[in-house]
Design a protein around this motif. Structure first.
Motif, PDB file in Angstrom:
ATOM      1  N   GLU A 432       0.850  -1.188   0.000  1.00  0.00           N
ATOM      2  CA  GLU A 432       0.000   0.000   0.000  1.00  0.00           C
ATOM      3  C   GLU A 432       0.886   1.239   0.000  1.00  0.00           C
ATOM      4  O   GLU A 432       1.911   1.279   0.685  1.00  0.00           O
ATOM      5  N   LEU A 433       0.490   2.240  -0.758  1.00  0.00           N
ATOM      6  CA  LEU A 433       1.309   3.438  -0.853  1.00  0.00           C
ATOM      7  C   LEU A 433       0.432   4.647  -1.099  1.00  0.00           C
ATOM      8  O   LEU A 433      -0.691   4.542  -1.606  1.00  0.00           O
ATOM      9  N   THR A 434       0.974   5.781  -0.743  1.00  0.00           N
ATOM     10  CA  THR A 434       0.370   7.063  -1.064  1.00  0.00           C
ATOM     11  C   THR A 434       1.452   7.922  -1.697  1.00  0.00           C
ATOM     12  O   THR A 434       2.578   7.983  -1.191  1.00  0.00           O
ATOM     13  N   ALA A 435       1.129   8.575  -2.813  1.00  0.00           N
ATOM     14  CA  ALA A 435       2.126   9.363  -3.533  1.00  0.00           C
ATOM     15  C   ALA A 435       1.460  10.598  -4.111  1.00  0.00           C
ATOM     16  O   ALA A 435       0.229  10.696  -4.177  1.00  0.00           O
ATOM     17  N   SER A 436       2.304  11.531  -4.524  1.00  0.00           N
ATOM     18  CA  SER A 436       1.821  12.779  -5.110  1.00  0.00           C
ATOM     19  C   SER A 436       2.040  12.775  -6.610  1.00  0.00           C
ATOM     20  O   SER A 436       3.064  12.295  -7.103  1.00  0.00           O
ATOM     21  N   LEU A 437       1.072  13.324  -7.312  1.00  0.00           N
ATOM     22  CA  LEU A 437       1.181  13.540  -8.746  1.00  0.00           C
ATOM     23  C   LEU A 437       0.609  14.924  -9.022  1.00  0.00           C
ATOM     24  O   LEU A 437      -0.607  15.105  -9.148  1.00  0.00           O
ATOM     25  N   GLY A 438       1.503  15.925  -9.057  1.00  0.00           N
ATOM     26  CA  GLY A 438       1.045  17.293  -9.164  1.00  0.00           C
ATOM     27  C   GLY A 438       0.241  17.665  -7.943  1.00  0.00           C
ATOM     28  O   GLY A 438       0.655  17.458  -6.795  1.00  0.00           O
ATOM     29  N   GLU A 439      -0.949  18.219  -8.151  1.00  0.00           N
ATOM     30  CA  GLU A 439      -1.796  18.659  -7.056  1.00  0.00           C
ATOM     31  C   GLU A 439      -2.609  17.515  -6.452  1.00  0.00           C
ATOM     32  O   GLU A 439      -3.349  17.719  -5.500  1.00  0.00           O
ATOM     33  N   LEU A 440      -2.457  16.320  -7.012  1.00  0.00           N
ATOM     34  CA  LEU A 440      -3.284  15.191  -6.590  1.00  0.00           C
ATOM     35  C   LEU A 440      -2.522  14.253  -5.664  1.00  0.00           C
ATOM     36  O   LEU A 440      -1.297  14.126  -5.738  1.00  0.00           O
ATOM     37  N   ARG A 454       0.244  11.746 -15.852  1.00  0.00           N
ATOM     38  CA  ARG A 454      -0.506  12.979 -16.070  1.00  0.00           C
ATOM     39  C   ARG A 454      -0.219  13.416 -17.503  1.00  0.00           C
ATOM     40  O   ARG A 454       0.873  13.833 -17.854  1.00  0.00           O
ATOM     41  N   ARG A 455      -1.244  13.310 -18.338  1.00  0.00           N
ATOM     42  CA  ARG A 455      -1.064  13.516 -19.776  1.00  0.00           C
ATOM     43  C   ARG A 455      -1.301  14.961 -20.191  1.00  0.00           C
ATOM     44  O   ARG A 455      -0.809  15.406 -21.207  1.00  0.00           O
ATOM     45  N   GLY A 456      -2.063  15.670 -19.449  1.00  0.00           N
ATOM     46  CA  GLY A 456      -2.360  17.058 -19.775  1.00  0.00           C
ATOM     47  C   GLY A 456      -3.115  17.675 -18.628  1.00  0.00           C
ATOM     48  O   GLY A 456      -3.375  17.021 -17.603  1.00  0.00           O
ATOM     49  N   PRO A 457      -3.495  18.949 -18.743  1.00  0.00           N
ATOM     50  CA  PRO A 457      -4.276  19.569 -17.679  1.00  0.00           C
ATOM     51  C   PRO A 457      -5.559  18.788 -17.416  1.00  0.00           C
ATOM     52  O   PRO A 457      -6.340  18.520 -18.330  1.00  0.00           O
ATOM     53  N   ARG A 458      -5.690  18.328 -16.166  1.00  0.00           N
ATOM     54  CA  ARG A 458      -6.916  17.629 -15.750  1.00  0.00           C
ATOM     55  C   ARG A 458      -7.140  16.312 -16.499  1.00  0.00           C
ATOM     56  O   ARG A 458      -8.262  15.880 -16.685  1.00  0.00           O
ATOM     57  N   GLU A 459      -6.070  15.679 -16.931  1.00  0.00           N
ATOM     58  CA  GLU A 459      -6.217  14.380 -17.597  1.00  0.00           C
ATOM     59  C   GLU A 459      -5.129  13.430 -17.114  1.00  0.00           C
ATOM     60  O   GLU A 459      -3.938  13.763 -17.115  1.00  0.00           O
ATOM     61  N   LEU A 460      -5.553  12.235 -16.712  1.00  0.00           N
ATOM     62  CA  LEU A 460      -4.635  11.188 -16.268  1.00  0.00           C
ATOM     63  C   LEU A 460      -4.847   9.937 -17.101  1.00  0.00           C
ATOM     64  O   LEU A 460      -5.919   9.718 -17.677  1.00  0.00           O
ATOM     65  N   VAL A 461      -3.800   9.115 -17.139  1.00  0.00           N
ATOM     66  CA  VAL A 461      -3.891   7.775 -17.727  1.00  0.00           C
ATOM     67  C   VAL A 461      -3.446   6.784 -16.666  1.00  0.00           C
ATOM     68  O   VAL A 461      -2.337   6.885 -16.130  1.00  0.00           O
ATOM     69  N   LEU A 462      -4.321   5.837 -16.332  1.00  0.00           N
ATOM     70  CA  LEU A 462      -3.987   4.752 -15.421  1.00  0.00           C
ATOM     71  C   LEU A 462      -3.698   3.508 -16.252  1.00  0.00           C
ATOM     72  O   LEU A 462      -4.549   3.084 -17.047  1.00  0.00           O
ATOM     73  N   VAL A 469      -7.082   1.879  -6.785  1.00  0.00           N
ATOM     74  CA  VAL A 469      -6.413   3.174  -6.912  1.00  0.00           C
ATOM     75  C   VAL A 469      -7.389   4.256  -6.468  1.00  0.00           C
ATOM     76  O   VAL A 469      -8.536   4.291  -6.917  1.00  0.00           O
ATOM     77  N   THR A 470      -6.942   5.121  -5.546  1.00  0.00           N
ATOM     78  CA  THR A 470      -7.741   6.265  -5.137  1.00  0.00           C
ATOM     79  C   THR A 470      -7.078   7.534  -5.624  1.00  0.00           C
ATOM     80  O   THR A 470      -5.850   7.606  -5.738  1.00  0.00           O
ATOM     81  N   LEU A 471      -7.901   8.536  -5.890  1.00  0.00           N
ATOM     82  CA  LEU A 471      -7.409   9.769  -6.493  1.00  0.00           C
ATOM     83  C   LEU A 471      -8.180  10.945  -5.907  1.00  0.00           C
ATOM     84  O   LEU A 471      -9.405  10.904  -5.794  1.00  0.00           O
TER      85      LEU A 471
END
Length: 522
Positions: A432-440, A454-462, A469-471
């Motif tokens: 289990e882990l918690t990490a940062s990706l930009g503001e998320l 993080r592919r672009g503003p307000r867009e992610l690819v899982l 996965v929680t976001l």
């Protein structure tokens, strides 16, 4: 015919060496078909191609013995090579061609007594030792059956192999119109790692003193300045490789490499510094992401990380089938990873459980490889993989062959999750882990590996084989499952998410690529 612009090359993206094919980053994931199976070109060979297509491989590799291309002097026949190109192309796979010529693990042929076992070097060369010189070792040491290889300081042998690789380059340039072949390996595992019987201790001064004593080598040795027999032999092979790679590059430039089985890392610059058209030294025997390993130790000079042969008979490889691709792509950012498919019963193709695990591991990477490759080396990447450590180490015999552990020894004594956040890697003592990706903030549990981009503003690819996965914090979220065809997103179905306060939860039960568009939490 003039040289075509290369369709495959190694370029730097965000400072990371990346294979680029037809203008798009390409992550090389799949397996090498062992030479004993592939040479037969029978139903088992076809099953290898079918199996790795079904396991979501992006590429496979095969050995092409010189004897199959030039069975008689100056009589070239490319049907053997063309058969493999057709098999790969028909399945949407790219192909790495391994030129098995004058030196294959210290041998010129396999000698099982079976006619199906290949001779690498043509009979017209092996039957004429007065013209084409094989290496001469001191009397105390001897090669395994099938050795010794041809001497790299013999100009006649070098000229014949130079002509061969030039003809191969011309043939691929003129006939591979679908651009299936994307890399070439030059020969295979040079020099002395396959000695038989009595031998000096690995790394000892006695081992380093061993070299070829044919007349060509005696003349070169006398001319100068070598610190050891080891240095002499590897510099000789490097000069040999330079002639071959320069000849190929002048006709049809593809990425080229030689592969190291267990060379000391200081050997690698001998090749790369001497051979401007040699792109990398691939590394065999990467068993787990536990470092230091052969891959991490061998990133010296301008070498590019590439796990060229991960042996599937090795218990740690099989245990980490769902981890190694992630380690080699994002943990140790490089070109990718190929398994080496050994004999049954140790193949992945013939093992339903291993096939399932490897297919699940490769699916997300294959179908999101362009956004993953573009995010490496930036703050737009989050990745993780669970390193499983066994209670006992895998051992090797004096030839570098792996000695399997007893089944009772193959228990997981410890599991740690390695987290890649942008350019940094850290370890977590659980899955289990918690990490940062930009503001998320991203939370992960129950997943052996995965990638979030993080592919672009307000867009992610899982890109995840499974898990939770929680976001967050986020407001509205739109999620859909699909795949990337190069940079183009192809949506397949909506993906349902759960909301828990300002978080959204993705329960991924099957390997998936999920595109997420979101709005910040109000």
């Amino acid at each position: 015919m003039a040289t075509r612009p290369p369709h495959a090359r190694i370029a730097r993206m965000n400072g990371i060496a990346t294979l680029v094919v037809d203008g798009h980053p390409f992550l090389l994931l799949g397996a090498q078909c062992d030479i004993w199976r592939s040479t037969r070109q029978d139903e088992k060979t076809v099953a290898f191609f079918d199996g790795f297509r079904q396991m979501n491989a992006t590429a496979v590799s095969v050995g092409i013995p010189w004897s199959m291309i030039e069975p008689a002097k100056d009589a070239y026949d490319f049907r053997f090579l063309d058969w493999f190109v057709r098999q790969a192309r028909a399945r949407g796979l790219r192909l790495v061609v391994n030129l098995f010529n004058t030196n294959v693990c210290g041998k010129v042929e396999e000698t099982s007594g079976s006619s199906a076992y290949p001779a690498y070097t043509p009979a017209y060369i092996l039957s004429d030792p007065a013209t084409y010189t094989r290496m001469v070792l001191p009397s105390a040491w001897r090669y395994v059956s099938g050795g010794p290889p041809m001497c790299p300081n013999d100009p006649d042998t070098l000229e014949r192999e130079r002509r061969l690789v030039a003809r191969v380059a011309e043939h691929l340039r003129d006939t591979d119109t679908h651009r299936t072949v994307i890399m070439l390996q030059i020969d295979n595992e040079f020099y002395y790692q396959q000695w038989d019987g009595e031998r000096p201790a690995s790394g000892s001064a006695e081992e380093k003193a061993v070299r070829c004593h044919c007349p060509y080598c005696e003349a070169r040795w006398a001319s100068g300045g070598y610190a050891s027999g080891e240095e002499f032999m590897f510099r000789s092979f490097a000069d040999y490789v330079r002639v071959l790679t320069d000849s190929i590059a002048a006709i049809y430039r593809l990425p080229m490499y030689v592969n190291s089985p267990w060379w000391p890392p200081h050997i690698i610059p001998y090749f790369l510094d001497r051979c401007p058209n040699l792109d990398l030294v691939g590394i065999d025997g990467v068993l787990t992401p536990r470092e230091p390993n052969m891959l991490s130790l061998s990133q010296v000079g301008r070498n590019v990380p590439f796990a060229a042969e991960n042996p599937t008979e090795n218990p740690e490889v099989r245990m980490n089938l769902d981890v190694l691709p992630y380690y080699t792509v994002v943990g140790r950012p490089g070109l990718g990873s190929l398994l080496w498919e050994s004999h049954a019963p140790h193949t992945v193709v013939d093992d339903p459980d291993a096939r399932r695990r490897y297919a699940a591991a490769l699916y997300p990477i294959k179908h999101a490889q362009v956004p993953i490759a573009r995010a490496r080396g930036t703050g737009n990447l989050l990745a993780w993989y669970v390193l499983r450590e066994v209670a006992a180490e895998v051992t090797t015999d004096v030839f570098g062959n792996f000695v399997p552990l007893r089944k009772s020894d193959r228990v997981v004594a410890r599991a740690r999750t390695f987290v890649r956040e942008g350019k940094q890697t850290r370890a977590v003592e659980s899955d289990e882990l918690t990490a940062s990706l930009g503001e998320l903030t991203v939370g992960v549990s129950g997943s052996a590996a995965g990638i979030v981009v993080r592919r672009g503003p307000r867009e992610l690819v899982l890109a995840v084989p499974g898990g939770r996965v929680t976001l967050g914090p986020v407001g509205a979220v739109q999620a859909e499952e699909g795949r990337f065809e190069a940079d183009r997103w192809v949506a397949e179905r909506p993906f349902a998410v759960q909301r828990v306060g300002s978080l959204v939860v993705f329960e991924v039960r099957e390997p998936a690529v999920i595109r997420v568009k979101y709005r910040p939490d109000p």
